[in-house]
Design an enzyme around this catalytic site. Structure first.
Site, mmCIF file in Angstrom:
data_model
loop_
_atom_site.group_PDB
_atom_site.id
_atom_site.type_symbol
_atom_site.label_atom_id
_atom_site.label_comp_id
_atom_site.label_asym_id
_atom_site.label_seq_id
_atom_site.Cartn_x
_atom_site.Cartn_y
_atom_site.Cartn_z
ATOM 1 C CE LYS A 1 -4.130 -2.067 1.393
ATOM 2 N NZ LYS A 1 -3.674 -3.398 1.804
ATOM 3 N NE ARG B 1 -7.610 18.442 16.442
ATOM 4 C CZ ARG B 1 -7.486 17.559 17.419
ATOM 5 N NH1 ARG B 1 -8.335 16.538 17.490
ATOM 6 N NH2 ARG B 1 -6.541 17.687 18.322
ATOM 7 C CB SER C 1 -4.552 17.543 22.070
ATOM 8 O OG SER C 1 -5.822 18.092 22.314
ATOM 9 C CG ASN D 1 -1.651 7.503 28.321
ATOM 10 O OD1 ASN D 1 -0.636 8.148 28.609
ATOM 11 N ND2 ASN D 1 -2.864 7.997 28.474
HETATM 12 N N1 LIG Z 1 -8.296 5.454 24.526
HETATM 13 C C1 LIG Z 1 -7.794 6.425 25.270
HETATM 14 C C2 LIG Z 1 -8.415 7.680 25.284
HETATM 15 C C3 LIG Z 1 -7.863 8.673 26.050
HETATM 16 N N2 LIG Z 1 -6.745 8.442 26.780
HETATM 17 C C4 LIG Z 1 -6.109 9.524 27.543
HETATM 18 C C5 LIG Z 1 -4.968 10.073 26.730
HETATM 19 C C6 LIG Z 1 -5.550 11.244 26.062
HETATM 20 O O1 LIG Z 1 -4.580 12.186 25.671
HETATM 21 C C7 LIG Z 1 -6.461 11.769 27.148
HETATM 22 C C8 LIG Z 1 -7.547 12.666 26.638
HETATM 23 O O2 LIG Z 1 -8.326 11.990 25.673
HETATM 24 P P1 LIG Z 1 -8.821 12.705 24.357
HETATM 25 O O3 LIG Z 1 -9.676 11.744 23.621
HETATM 26 O O4 LIG Z 1 -9.432 14.011 24.728
HETATM 27 O O5 LIG Z 1 -7.488 12.865 23.495
HETATM 28 P P2 LIG Z 1 -6.538 14.088 23.260
HETATM 29 O O6 LIG Z 1 -6.830 15.202 24.198
HETATM 30 O O7 LIG Z 1 -5.167 13.551 23.273
HETATM 31 O O8 LIG Z 1 -6.875 14.539 21.773
HETATM 32 P P3 LIG Z 1 -8.049 15.511 21.281
HETATM 33 O O9 LIG Z 1 -7.394 16.780 20.879
HETATM 34 O O10 LIG Z 1 -8.630 14.823 20.087
HETATM 35 O O11 LIG Z 1 -9.029 15.686 22.384
HETATM 36 O O12 LIG Z 1 -6.990 10.605 27.769
HETATM 37 C C9 LIG Z 1 -6.152 7.193 26.747
HETATM 38 O O13 LIG Z 1 -5.125 6.989 27.393
HETATM 39 N N3 LIG Z 1 -6.691 6.198 26.004
HETATM 40 MN MN LIG Z 2 -8.738 15.981 24.556
#
Ligand SMILES: Nc1ccn([C@H]2C[C@H](O)[C@@H](COP(=O)(O)OP(=O)(O)OP(=O)(O)O)O2)c(=O)n1
Ligand SMILES: [Mn+2]
Length: 534
Positions: free
Chosen positions: A270, A346, A377, A473
């Protein structure tokens, strides 16, 4: 994406819920000779094995604590498939009618004979059948991915049945490699070489992503597979994207793609197709597939996962308007549909900072000294944020208890919080609110906000968890498993004993008041949030 977040917290909850199994461990933990096969749950492929020998295997394995399944079921939680020494991987796959990733160990029957002969669980590495890998080793350190590259067994898993447990099972397959050490010999575990782990490395790449034209297309593939609940494939593509992002030069041959860790033949095909033509036929096919497009749109409704999307599709709904007019919707889905466009947009990080200021001011007015920190984020320094994840605590260790309801009530009173999605989810000593907010003033969009209140002694782990990224994580958790520890948003524990997916000993908490402590205990260099954006 958002639904995955909620499933993940459910999975996390499950992680915590195993204390009743402690008892069983205690009865089992003196792993005597009598139960030396207790970690085995196998299926023996009858091809080429005489009936009598098959029967002996079964009796013997069971006698020593193992399980033998009479029928092969791809969704069963098998530890190994045993095959006659002359059976090769393609033949086994043909017989079992497999054609996508299962991630099971396939081992020659002479290994089982050896174990029975020596009355001990022998290392099976030399008896294992291997197949070229394409999408599985997500959480392994790079070196391991490279060395396993042509070894790991990858069998086929029917697509639609993959679910969250598949997603976690990549960890567990790897863990089984250490089953002997983990179950029999807890004190002799070697510290893994930590420097190669994703969580030990900075996400800041010294160079920009030169293969963006490729990774953009692969990202689209991930979204599609996520909307059909094909997490196994989604994860494989995600891993390839990570690898490509870090690759210092533009992909200039199929071989070059194939030589990268975690990229097998099919992914290399791919990648090479995109490199050569700028297009990916498979993606085009997806894009012209009405069902897939509708499923993608429906899974973007907050509160609807791949299953609900499928049901709606089967009920004949094709547009968001259809859902609004005809579908039976719960409260969350109604909000999700009403604010569909806002939620997909976003927000710029400056807006997240404004939201933080509102929440901080109100929190401070309720209880001086309160800590309110936006994680996710935003804390990792991204330019845009999908939502705002606010973590709240109080250094006196007790005042946090009174904050949750007061804070939310005040934020609602002022009109800042406009809708609730999950009013209060309790996980241990933590309380989580999920809802919608909007800053005052004209032309403001609705934004998703999570407020999580945690006791101060869990703050270090909560910060790590809610800062993410999710990929970072996962790597941390996997590293923990390697060291017989566990990590979630509440605590870091040591002395955890696992058997397959189960935790049979919960372990004990290592206090980690700060994020730095978490890194220190895991023996990896501290990474500031902006270096965890993997
Ligand atoms: N399946 C997941 C979902 C979330 N988290 C943890 C890590 C993420 O950074 C945090 C916050 O989740 P978000 O879905 O809000 O993700 P982000 O803040 O990183 O991205 P976004 O900008 O899309 O909100 O929770 C995790 O460990 N595993
Ligand atoms: Mn988030």
């Amino acid at each position: 994406m958002m639904s995955s977040k909620r499933s993940s917290s459910a999975a996390q909850l499950k992680e915590d819920g195993h204390s009743s199994k402690r008892q069983r461990l205690e009865n089992n933990s003196a792993c005597s000779e009598a139960s030396f096969l207790s970690t085995l749950d196998i299926y023996i492929l009858p091809a080429g094995i005489q009936k009598a020998r098959l029967a002996v295997f079964k009796t013997q394995v069971e006698k020593y604590g193992g399980k033998v399944q009479d029928r092969f079921c791809s969704t069963a939680n098998l530890s190994h498939i045993i095959v006659e020494d002359n059976v090769d991987m393609p033949r086994m796959k043909r017989i079992l009618k497999l054609d996508s990733s299962l991630g099971l160990k396939v081992v020659k029957s002479s290994w089982l004979s050896l174990c029975l002969q020596n009355k001990k669980l022998e290392n099976c590495e030399d008896y294992q059948l291997y197949e070229e890998t394409s999408d599985s080793n997500d959480f392994l350190p790079k070196a391991e991915i490279a060395s396993n590259h042509n070894k790991s067994v990858e069998l086929s898993r029917p697509t639609v049945t993959s679910n969250l447990s598949d997603y976690e099972s990549s960890d567990d397959n790897d863990e089984q490699k250490n089953e002997k050490t983990a179950i029999f010999n807890v004190s002799h575990i070697k510290s893994p070489q930590t420097e190669k782990w994703i969580c030990a490395q900075s996400s800041k790449s010294p160079k920009p992503n030169i293969n963006k034209h490729i990774t953009d297309k692969l990202e689209e593939m991930v979204k599609t597979y996520e909307s059909t609940n094909d997490r196994w494939r989604a994860l494989g593509y995600q891993k390839a994207i990570q690898t490509l992002r870090k690759h210092p030069k533009e992909i200039s041959s199929w071989e070059e793609a194939k030589s990268l860790p975690g990229i097998g033949t099919r992914l290399a095909d791919k990648i090479w197709e995109i490199a050569q033509s700028g297009e990916l036929r498979k993606l085009k096919e997806f894009e012209s597939d009405e069902e897939l497009q509708v499923l993608k749109m429906f899974t973007n409704v907050w509160g609807a996962g791949p299953h609900t999307a499928q049901v709606w599709y089967q009920q004949g709904f094709r547009t968001i308007a259809d859902l609004q007019q005809k579908a039976h919707l719960n409260h969350q889905q109604k909000v999700g549909i009403r604010l569909y466009d806002d939620f997909l947009d976003r927000m710029p990080r400056e807006e997240a900072a404004e939201i933080e200021r509102v929440v901080k001011n109100v929190a401070e007015s309720i209880q001086p000294g309160i800590i309110a920190e936006i994680c996710g984020s935003y804390r990792r320094g991204q330019a845009t944020c999908g939502d705002v994840d606010v973590l709240i605590t109080h250094p006196d260790g007790k005042s946090h208890k009174n904050i949750f309801h007061k804070l939310l009530a005040k934020l609602k009173e002022s009109g800042f919080l406009t809708d609730d999605l999950v009013s209060a989810e309790e996980t241990g000593n933590q309380k989580k609110y999920m809802g919608v907010c909007r800053l005052p003033g004209p032309n403001r969009k609705h934004r998703r906000i999570d407020v999580i209140v945690v006791p101060y002694n869990e703050y270090g782990c909560a910060l790590v968890y809610f800062t993410g990224s999710a990929h970072f994580n996962r790597s941390l958790r996997h590293l923990c498993k390697k060291q017989n520890m566990s990590l979630n948003e509440h605590a870091l524990k040591q002395g955890v004993v696992r058997k397959g997916k189960e935790k049979i000993h919960e372990g004990t908490i290592i206090p980690t008041p700060t994020e730095e402590d978490v890194f220190k205990v895991l023996k990896i260099p501290y990474r500031p949030p902006e270096e965890r954006d993997h």
